[in-house]
Scaffold this motif. Sequence first.
Motif, mmCIF file in Angstrom:
data_model
loop_
_atom_site.group_PDB
_atom_site.id
_atom_site.type_symbol
_atom_site.label_atom_id
_atom_site.label_comp_id
_atom_site.label_asym_id
_atom_site.label_seq_id
_atom_site.Cartn_x
_atom_site.Cartn_y
_atom_site.Cartn_z
ATOM 1 N N PHE A 1 0.857 -1.185 0.000
ATOM 2 C CA PHE A 1 0.000 0.000 0.000
ATOM 3 C C PHE A 1 0.892 1.233 0.000
ATOM 4 O O PHE A 1 1.955 1.233 0.627
ATOM 5 N N PRO A 2 0.468 2.318 -0.668
ATOM 6 C CA PRO A 2 1.263 3.553 -0.648
ATOM 7 C C PRO A 2 1.361 4.124 0.768
ATOM 8 O O PRO A 2 0.426 4.020 1.562
ATOM 9 N N GLU A 3 2.495 4.719 1.075
ATOM 10 C CA GLU A 3 2.735 5.317 2.398
ATOM 11 C C GLU A 3 1.637 6.301 2.797
ATOM 12 O O GLU A 3 1.239 6.368 3.951
ATOM 13 N N ARG A 4 1.136 7.075 1.857
ATOM 14 C CA ARG A 4 0.162 8.125 2.162
ATOM 15 C C ARG A 4 -1.199 7.586 2.613
ATOM 16 O O ARG A 4 -2.011 8.323 3.148
ATOM 17 N N SER A 5 -1.442 6.278 2.381
ATOM 18 C CA SER A 5 -2.764 5.743 2.729
ATOM 19 C C SER A 5 -2.691 4.659 3.805
ATOM 20 O O SER A 5 -3.578 3.822 3.896
ATOM 21 N N LEU A 6 -1.661 4.696 4.631
ATOM 22 C CA LEU A 6 -1.496 3.633 5.619
ATOM 23 C C LEU A 6 -2.327 3.854 6.879
ATOM 24 O O LEU A 6 -2.403 4.946 7.399
ATOM 25 N N ASN A 7 -2.938 2.766 7.321
ATOM 26 C CA ASN A 7 -3.506 2.672 8.657
ATOM 27 C C ASN A 7 -2.814 1.461 9.297
ATOM 28 O O ASN A 7 -1.908 0.873 8.687
ATOM 29 N N ASP A 8 -3.198 1.057 10.482
ATOM 30 C CA ASP A 8 -2.500 -0.044 11.154
ATOM 31 C C ASP A 8 -2.582 -1.357 10.370
ATOM 32 O O ASP A 8 -1.596 -2.078 10.263
ATOM 33 N N GLU A 9 -3.756 -1.671 9.810
ATOM 34 C CA GLU A 9 -3.906 -2.923 9.051
ATOM 35 C C GLU A 9 -3.038 -2.927 7.795
ATOM 36 O O GLU A 9 -2.393 -3.921 7.475
ATOM 37 N N ARG A 10 -3.036 -1.818 7.081
ATOM 38 C CA ARG A 10 -2.237 -1.731 5.862
ATOM 39 C C ARG A 10 -0.741 -1.739 6.178
ATOM 40 O O ARG A 10 0.050 -2.336 5.450
ATOM 41 N N ARG A 11 -0.343 -1.094 7.258
ATOM 42 C CA ARG A 11 1.062 -1.094 7.670
ATOM 43 C C ARG A 11 1.501 -2.528 7.998
ATOM 44 O O ARG A 11 2.580 -2.974 7.596
ATOM 45 N N TYR A 12 0.646 -3.276 8.695
ATOM 46 C CA TYR A 12 0.944 -4.671 9.029
ATOM 47 C C TYR A 12 1.069 -5.502 7.748
ATOM 48 O O TYR A 12 1.996 -6.305 7.604
ATOM 49 N N PHE A 13 0.142 -5.299 6.812
ATOM 50 C CA PHE A 13 0.216 -6.010 5.532
ATOM 51 C C PHE A 13 1.536 -5.693 4.834
ATOM 52 O O PHE A 13 2.221 -6.595 4.340
ATOM 53 N N ASN A 14 1.898 -4.421 4.760
ATOM 54 C CA ASN A 14 3.145 -4.021 4.101
ATOM 55 C C ASN A 14 4.361 -4.688 4.751
ATOM 56 O O ASN A 14 5.292 -5.107 4.058
ATOM 57 N N GLU A 15 4.351 -4.796 6.074
ATOM 58 C CA GLU A 15 5.461 -5.444 6.769
ATOM 59 C C GLU A 15 5.545 -6.917 6.402
ATOM 60 O O GLU A 15 6.631 -7.452 6.165
ATOM 61 N N ARG A 16 4.400 -7.589 6.330
ATOM 62 C CA ARG A 16 4.374 -9.005 5.954
ATOM 63 C C ARG A 16 4.820 -9.201 4.510
ATOM 64 O O ARG A 16 5.588 -10.110 4.201
ATOM 65 N N LEU A 17 4.342 -8.355 3.607
ATOM 66 C CA LEU A 17 4.753 -8.441 2.209
ATOM 67 C C LEU A 17 6.253 -8.190 2.086
ATOM 68 O O LEU A 17 6.960 -8.925 1.382
ATOM 69 N N SER A 18 6.767 -7.204 2.784
ATOM 70 C CA SER A 18 8.191 -6.892 2.729
ATOM 71 C C SER A 18 9.036 -8.048 3.243
ATOM 72 O O SER A 18 10.056 -8.402 2.656
ATOM 73 N N ARG A 19 8.616 -8.659 4.328
ATOM 74 C CA ARG A 19 9.353 -9.800 4.886
ATOM 75 C C ARG A 19 9.389 -10.941 3.888
ATOM 76 O O ARG A 19 10.441 -11.550 3.671
ATOM 77 N N ALA A 20 8.269 -11.233 3.246
ATOM 78 C CA ALA A 20 8.218 -12.312 2.255
ATOM 79 C C ALA A 20 9.050 -11.962 1.035
ATOM 80 O O ALA A 20 9.738 -12.810 0.451
ATOM 81 N N ARG A 21 8.996 -10.711 0.623
ATOM 82 C CA ARG A 21 9.714 -10.278 -0.570
ATOM 83 C C ARG A 21 11.228 -10.333 -0.374
ATOM 84 O O ARG A 21 11.969 -10.679 -1.277
ATOM 85 N N LYS A 22 11.670 -10.015 0.814
ATOM 86 C CA LYS A 22 13.120 -9.976 1.083
ATOM 87 C C LYS A 22 13.660 -11.329 1.512
ATOM 88 O O LYS A 22 14.869 -11.528 1.530
ATOM 89 N N CYS A 23 12.800 -12.256 1.898
ATOM 90 C CA CYS A 23 13.210 -13.629 2.265
ATOM 91 C C CYS A 23 14.381 -13.652 3.232
ATOM 92 O O CYS A 23 15.400 -14.288 2.973
ATOM 93 N N LYS A 24 14.262 -12.938 4.325
ATOM 94 C CA LYS A 24 15.298 -13.025 5.349
ATOM 95 C C LYS A 24 14.646 -13.001 6.724
ATOM 96 O O LYS A 24 13.543 -12.497 6.880
ATOM 97 N N CYS A 25 15.331 -13.523 7.674
ATOM 98 C CA CYS A 25 14.780 -13.604 9.036
ATOM 99 C C CYS A 25 14.795 -12.238 9.700
ATOM 100 O O CYS A 25 15.601 -11.390 9.374
ATOM 101 N N ASN A 26 13.880 -12.066 10.665
ATOM 102 C CA ASN A 26 13.823 -10.822 11.438
ATOM 103 C C ASN A 26 15.053 -10.637 12.296
ATOM 104 O O ASN A 26 15.680 -11.499 12.732
#
Length: 158
Positions: free
Chosen positions: A133-158
Amino acid sequence: MPQPSQDDLKEISRDYNRLWQFPNCIGAIDGKHCEIICPAHSGSTYYTYKNYFSVILQGAADANKIFIAIEVGGRGKQSDGGTFHYSVLNKLMESGRFNIPPPDMIPGTTCSLPYVFIGDEAYPMKTNLMRPFPERSLNDERRYFNERLSRARKCKCN
């Protein structure tokens, strides 16, 4: 590279769900600038915003960071989205010839969704291509989704 079969893509999806808790994902896509010497008579076509000449390698990888699709040749001044637009992968996806399985149930739910590649914000949103989701339209749910997508996209451990 050989094109993955529907069974291959379903196996990749199972790995993304098991390793990164991101279901129905069939690969992460991104572009990488590869520095070159300026081709003769090319003007600024291969000149990047990073102040050098390049061609773009666009790749899609599975949940274990193994390439499943590669394309080289995008011109340095193109964005990742522009490179994708002109790519063979996009043309195969648009024509239904990339072997993407039909929508399927998200494990543990009764919700059926398409299989998708995941990319960064430079990529367009499409039926089989998901971006944050674009930064300008983030709420808590969208921010959480973006974090999950980013983690999957980068394929590395936290």
